[in-house]
Design a protein around this motif. Sequence first.
Motif, PDB file in Angstrom:
ATOM      1  N   ASN A   1     133.356   5.451  63.034  1.00 49.84           N
ATOM      2  CA  ASN A   1     133.534   5.919  61.660  1.00 49.84           C
ATOM      3  C   ASN A   1     133.228   7.404  61.494  1.00 49.84           C
ATOM      4  N   GLN A   2     133.168   8.105  62.591  1.00 50.18           N
ATOM      5  CA  GLN A   2     133.015   9.559  62.582  1.00 50.18           C
ATOM      6  C   GLN A   2     133.630  10.086  63.875  1.00 50.18           C
ATOM      7  N   GLY A   3     134.311  11.213  63.801  1.00 50.68           N
ATOM      8  CA  GLY A   3     134.931  11.753  65.002  1.00 50.68           C
ATOM      9  C   GLY A   3     135.538  13.116  64.745  1.00 50.68           C
TER      10      GLY A   3
ATOM     11  N   THR B   1     127.551   5.184  64.236  1.00 48.38           N
ATOM     12  CA  THR B   1     128.739   5.035  65.084  1.00 48.38           C
ATOM     13  C   THR B   1     128.595   3.929  66.135  1.00 48.38           C
TER      14      THR B   1
ATOM     15  N   GLY C   1     131.906  -0.039  64.593  1.00 47.26           N
ATOM     16  CA  GLY C   1     132.998   0.516  63.815  1.00 47.26           C
ATOM     17  C   GLY C   1     134.233  -0.347  63.954  1.00 47.26           C
TER      18      GLY C   1
ATOM     19  N   SER D   1     139.004   8.576  62.691  1.00 48.88           N
ATOM     20  CA  SER D   1     137.543   8.652  62.590  1.00 48.88           C
ATOM     21  C   SER D   1     137.109   9.827  61.728  1.00 48.88           C
TER      22      SER D   1
END
Length: 255
Positions: free
Chosen positions: A188-190, A169, A172, A153
């Motif tokens: 898609n972000q982490g 988010t 995803g 992510s």
Amino acid sequence: MLELKTPREIDAMRVTGAFIAELLGDLAERAQVGVNLLDLELRARKLIEQRGAVSCYWDYAPSFGRGPFRNVICLSVNDAVLHGLPHDYVLRDGDLLSMDIAVSIDGWVADSARSVIIGTADPDDRHLIDATERALTAGIAAARAGNRLGDISAAIGTVATAAGYPINTEFGGHGLGRTMHEDPHVPNQGRAGRGLRLRPGLTLALEPWFARGTDKIVYDPDGWTIRSADGSRTAHSEHTIAITDDGPRILTVLG
């Protein structure tokens, strides 16, 4: 519940993935100015039937949809990015088309998406598609045994942020195998180093999608088609991959 696949099961998913890659390549060539989205849908149905595959979308009825999905592919144009219902629309010069499809062959699923520009390309659209593709490549590179889910992510999100795109988010990537959606969810972000430890046999669909101007989404009255809330253009790239002892294996490519 996570289900780790054996090497033989991953090989079976690879057969499905190769078919999907071939199908998307066929549709990308046919997606020209003057072509109706319904013609692309019918072509996808024909190829699926000829191969003896089964659509994972037909009759798909998640909590967010309005009634079962009655198509075999998602076709999303311009500000539409996910779950676009094929409808009576003729492609125009400069349109940005995202195609997303999942099928099953012999009980094993693969899922992939790609975005293409119809006719004359706007450089900003090309940059947007390129960002999703680079984010996908980065996410795949991070998908190594011993890493964490957050590493994938974070790799995707880093590319988006550097390119200047906000990140949603809500939707995803995801696990898959015997069915289209399995655990885990892959935002898609982490944060790198956080989350599930990646193990050989884990199969994932990674799918970065971005809008030019917002991370907010809205739904069409059809209850399916998801658009950028500000009407800005969107793009979507996706591969099915397997975590192996030898590194990530991309299953939705030709060859």
